[in-house]
Motif scaffolding. Structure first.
Motif, PDB file in Angstrom:
ATOM      1  N   LEU A 278      46.240  41.716  39.342  1.00 27.88           N
ATOM      2  CA  LEU A 278      45.230  43.093  38.641  1.00 27.88           C
ATOM      3  C   LEU A 278      46.570  44.447  38.761  1.00 27.88           C
ATOM      4  O   LEU A 278      45.673  45.260  37.773  1.00 27.88           O
ATOM      5  N   VAL A 279      47.139  44.545  39.574  1.00 24.52           N
ATOM      6  CA  VAL A 279      47.932  45.975  39.250  1.00 24.52           C
ATOM      7  C   VAL A 279      48.531  45.612  37.516  1.00 24.52           C
ATOM      8  O   VAL A 279      48.137  46.810  36.499  1.00 24.52           O
ATOM      9  N   ASP A 280      48.751  43.974  36.685  1.00 23.27           N
ATOM     10  CA  ASP A 280      49.324  44.564  35.921  1.00 23.27           C
ATOM     11  C   ASP A 280      47.733  44.926  35.054  1.00 23.27           C
ATOM     12  O   ASP A 280      48.500  45.045  33.416  1.00 23.27           O
ATOM     13  N   VAL A 281      46.830  44.333  34.779  1.00 18.69           N
ATOM     14  CA  VAL A 281      45.916  44.475  34.057  1.00 18.69           C
ATOM     15  C   VAL A 281      45.246  45.732  34.225  1.00 18.69           C
ATOM     16  O   VAL A 281      44.829  46.819  32.548  1.00 18.69           O
ATOM     17  N   ILE A 282      45.048  46.765  35.453  1.00 16.91           N
ATOM     18  CA  ILE A 282      44.941  47.838  35.255  1.00 16.91           C
ATOM     19  C   ILE A 282      45.902  48.737  34.826  1.00 16.91           C
ATOM     20  O   ILE A 282      45.381  49.652  34.053  1.00 16.91           O
ATOM     21  N   GLU A 283      47.122  48.535  34.520  1.00 22.81           N
ATOM     22  CA  GLU A 283      48.198  49.124  32.918  1.00 22.81           C
ATOM     23  C   GLU A 283      47.663  49.086  32.302  1.00 22.81           C
ATOM     24  O   GLU A 283      48.015  50.370  31.400  1.00 22.81           O
ATOM     25  N   GLN A 284      47.080  47.695  32.045  1.00 29.72           N
ATOM     26  CA  GLN A 284      47.314  47.388  30.345  1.00 29.72           C
ATOM     27  C   GLN A 284      45.571  48.097  30.073  1.00 29.72           C
ATOM     28  O   GLN A 284      45.904  47.925  29.182  1.00 29.72           O
ATOM     29  N   GLU A 285      45.128  47.759  30.745  1.00 31.72           N
ATOM     30  CA  GLU A 285      43.471  48.360  30.493  1.00 31.72           C
ATOM     31  C   GLU A 285      42.750  49.594  30.322  1.00 31.72           C
ATOM     32  O   GLU A 285      44.125  50.255  31.037  1.00 31.72           O
ATOM     33  N   ASN A 286      42.010  50.199  30.082  1.00 29.76           N
ATOM     34  CA  ASN A 286      42.178  51.626  30.268  1.00 29.76           C
ATOM     35  C   ASN A 286      40.979  51.842  31.265  1.00 29.76           C
ATOM     36  O   ASN A 286      39.715  52.269  31.857  1.00 29.76           O
ATOM     37  N   VAL A 287      41.518  51.509  32.916  1.00 29.26           N
ATOM     38  CA  VAL A 287      40.606  51.129  33.701  1.00 29.26           C
ATOM     39  C   VAL A 287      41.027  53.095  34.372  1.00 29.26           C
ATOM     40  O   VAL A 287      41.952  53.349  34.647  1.00 29.26           O
ATOM     41  N   LYS A 288      39.594  53.302  34.933  1.00 30.68           N
ATOM     42  CA  LYS A 288      39.892  54.775  34.759  1.00 30.68           C
ATOM     43  C   LYS A 288      40.136  54.994  36.178  1.00 30.68           C
ATOM     44  O   LYS A 288      40.017  55.979  37.413  1.00 30.68           O
ATOM     45  N   ALA A 289      38.816  54.101  37.433  1.00 26.88           N
ATOM     46  CA  ALA A 289      38.570  54.671  38.577  1.00 26.88           C
ATOM     47  C   ALA A 289      38.617  53.359  39.527  1.00 26.88           C
ATOM     48  O   ALA A 289      38.473  51.980  38.893  1.00 26.88           O
ATOM     49  N   LEU A 290      38.792  53.299  40.192  1.00 27.60           N
ATOM     50  CA  LEU A 290      38.137  52.195  41.812  1.00 27.60           C
ATOM     51  C   LEU A 290      37.181  52.098  42.750  1.00 27.60           C
ATOM     52  O   LEU A 290      37.074  53.789  42.735  1.00 27.60           O
ATOM     53  N   PHE A 291      36.276  51.765  42.262  1.00 27.14           N
ATOM     54  CA  PHE A 291      35.303  52.165  43.706  1.00 27.14           C
ATOM     55  C   PHE A 291      34.614  50.793  45.043  1.00 27.14           C
ATOM     56  O   PHE A 291      34.981  49.716  44.887  1.00 27.14           O
ATOM     57  N   HIS A 292      34.631  51.731  46.025  1.00 27.17           N
ATOM     58  CA  HIS A 292      34.298  50.506  47.072  1.00 27.17           C
ATOM     59  C   HIS A 292      33.362  49.883  47.006  1.00 27.17           C
ATOM     60  O   HIS A 292      32.068  50.537  46.494  1.00 27.17           O
ATOM     61  N   GLU A 293      32.720  49.202  47.162  1.00 27.64           N
ATOM     62  CA  GLU A 293      31.063  49.106  47.511  1.00 27.64           C
ATOM     63  C   GLU A 293      30.620  49.018  49.735  1.00 27.64           C
ATOM     64  O   GLU A 293      31.848  49.020  50.189  1.00 27.64           O
ATOM     65  N   ASN A 294      29.692  49.226  49.306  1.00 31.83           N
ATOM     66  CA  ASN A 294      29.084  49.546  51.308  1.00 31.83           C
ATOM     67  C   ASN A 294      29.399  48.679  51.963  1.00 31.83           C
ATOM     68  O   ASN A 294      28.873  47.856  53.175  1.00 31.83           O
ATOM     69  N   MET A 295      28.966  46.828  51.041  1.00 27.68           N
ATOM     70  CA  MET A 295      29.729  45.767  52.098  1.00 27.68           C
ATOM     71  C   MET A 295      30.794  44.921  52.033  1.00 27.68           C
ATOM     72  O   MET A 295      30.566  43.519  52.090  1.00 27.68           O
ATOM     73  N   THR A 296      31.766  45.456  51.681  1.00 33.11           N
ATOM     74  CA  THR A 296      32.686  44.448  51.598  1.00 33.11           C
ATOM     75  C   THR A 296      34.294  45.100  51.713  1.00 33.11           C
ATOM     76  O   THR A 296      33.912  46.375  52.548  1.00 33.11           O
ATOM     77  N   ASN A 297      35.224  44.219  51.906  1.00 30.21           N
ATOM     78  CA  ASN A 297      36.310  45.024  53.054  1.00 30.21           C
ATOM     79  C   ASN A 297      37.272  46.445  51.842  1.00 30.21           C
ATOM     80  O   ASN A 297      37.492  45.845  50.651  1.00 30.21           O
ATOM     81  N   GLN A 298      37.520  47.783  52.594  1.00 30.90           N
ATOM     82  CA  GLN A 298      37.138  48.582  51.903  1.00 30.90           C
ATOM     83  C   GLN A 298      38.808  48.591  51.545  1.00 30.90           C
ATOM     84  O   GLN A 298      39.549  49.397  51.099  1.00 30.90           O
ATOM     85  N   SER A 299      39.493  48.427  52.777  1.00 32.93           N
ATOM     86  CA  SER A 299      41.199  47.850  52.295  1.00 32.93           C
ATOM     87  C   SER A 299      41.797  47.618  51.431  1.00 32.93           C
ATOM     88  O   SER A 299      43.080  48.232  50.931  1.00 32.93           O
ATOM     89  N   ILE A 300      41.313  46.399  50.767  1.00 34.35           N
ATOM     90  CA  ILE A 300      41.640  45.894  49.734  1.00 34.35           C
ATOM     91  C   ILE A 300      41.724  47.149  48.379  1.00 34.35           C
ATOM     92  O   ILE A 300      42.345  47.245  47.420  1.00 34.35           O
TER      93      ILE A 300
END
Length: 380
Positions: A278-300
């Protein structure tokens, strides 16, 4: 004036007050007792049912239906219900077992009846798709089949889908994505099914349910238009990352590409290989931001932010409403998600993807849901 007269008059007055105090309870007993599986459905039922329903949600706001374990109290709630509403498409893997265990024999509404669900195979094929003009020309809602959605210009097989390859194997959701409420055009089907279920349970108030549903559908159309206006200012090539794979319908409807480190399950922790991919995808894609969800593990997501330097731009609501605030209603949740994405990713006035020329018209996708659903087939 005799004391006997006063005593008699006082007694009648007290009886009248007692009757007035008892009236709300009597009225409450006449309301349709509806049990829903999770909070988004509860809000929809309350909007359609209005004053004629009392709604109990088994999974509360901010609760995770993926990992929910029903209690004996839930079985009692179902046993006392007049109507049960759940999502279907195996979103609640425990729901049908609970209905059977409770000996409930009333009407059951499967909210997704009548939609054309997306498959998880389509998710994997379409991650990071080239949604020129947010993709609506290529996969208009009336089709849902994506036959012409070929991605020749943006094939992501090169991006090692190890981050997605195994997430859907073994989960209880089957091959079809159950998160259809994330597309407000699909949510129209939910409202129609709920309306028809309430009419079946309480025909005396059918006209009210029809009027409430029509009003709610109008409000949904307004919010849908707001969402499209907000998303139109986000470049079509933008990808974002959330806690789990629940935004497929949102992506299909509005055009933002979502990636997830753990796929569908909120229980799973991603492997080291998945995170690295996923880190590789982030580097290759135009990923601009990460988002938490209200009911999932935020540490990931926090870990990804530390490894990539990307900002965590806010909290999105996917499978549960917020306990309070704007996202505590379905319409508020959808508006909130679009606003958070817009605030983090928008580039107002950008024209490189031809968004300004695209109408996002859904005139051909009105979902004529005035048909009568035969809920007897759902009886238990």
């Amino acid at each position: 004036m005799s004391l006997g007269y006063l005593s008699s008059r006082s007694s009648r007055w007290l009886m009248g007050v007692s009757a007035l105090l008892a009236l709300p309870a009597a009225m409450a007993n006449e309301r349709v007792q509806v049990v829903t599986s999770f909070s988004i459905l509860a809000d929809m039922v309350e909007n359609v049912g209005g004053e004629h329903v009392d709604v109990t949600s088994l999974v509360a706001a901010d609760g995770d239906a993926h990992v929910y374990s029903p209690s004996p109290g839930d079985a009692r709630s179902l046993a006392n219900a007049d109507l049960v509403v759940f999502n279907g498409l195996l979103f609640e893997g425990w729901m049908e077992r609970l209905i059977s265990a409770s000996d409930y024999s009333g009407a059951v509404v499967t909210a997704t009846d009548g939609i054309q669900p997306l498959s998880f195979a389509e998710h994997d094929d379409h991650d990071g798709h080239d949604h020129e003009g947010h993709g609506h020309d290529e996969h208009a809602h009336e089709e849902h089949g994506h036959e012409e959605h070929g991605h020749d210009d943006h094939d992501h097989e090169e991006h090692d889908h190890a981050a997605h390859a195994d997430e859907h194997a073994g989960h209880e959701h089957g091959d079809e994505d159950p998160h259809a409420w994330q597309d407000m055009q699909q949510a129209k089907v939910y409202v129609a099914n709920i309306r028809d279920g309430l009419i079946a349970a309480d025909a005396d108030n059918a006209d009210t349910y029809r009027a409430n549903a029509e009003q709610y559908l109008q409000e949904m159309a307004e919010v849908d238009a707001e969402i499209r206006a907000l998303i139109d200012e986000i470049p079509a090539s933008t990808s974002v990352i959330t806690g789990h794979d629940s935004f497929g319908y949102f992506s299909n409807a509005y055009g933002v590409t979502f990636l997830s480190p753990v796929g569908l399950s909120t229980e799973a922790d991603p492997s080291g290989a998945s995170m690295a991919a996923l880190v590789d995808v982030i580097e290759q894609e135009n990923v601009k931001a990460l988002f938490h969800e209200n009911m999932t593990n935020q540490s990931i997501i926090t870990q990804l932010a530390e490894e990539t330097g990307l900002p965590i731009a806010g909290t999105l609501y996917a499978d549960a409403l917020a306990s309070e605030g704007e996202a505590s209603t379905y319409l508020g949740m959808m508006r909130h998600n679009a606003q958070v994405l817009h605030d983090a990713l928008a580039q107002p006035g950008h024209n490189e993807s031809g968004h300004d020329d695209h109408e996002h018209s859904h005139d051909d996708h009105d979902h004529d849901h005035d048909h009568d659903h035969d809920h007897s087939e759902h009886s238990h």
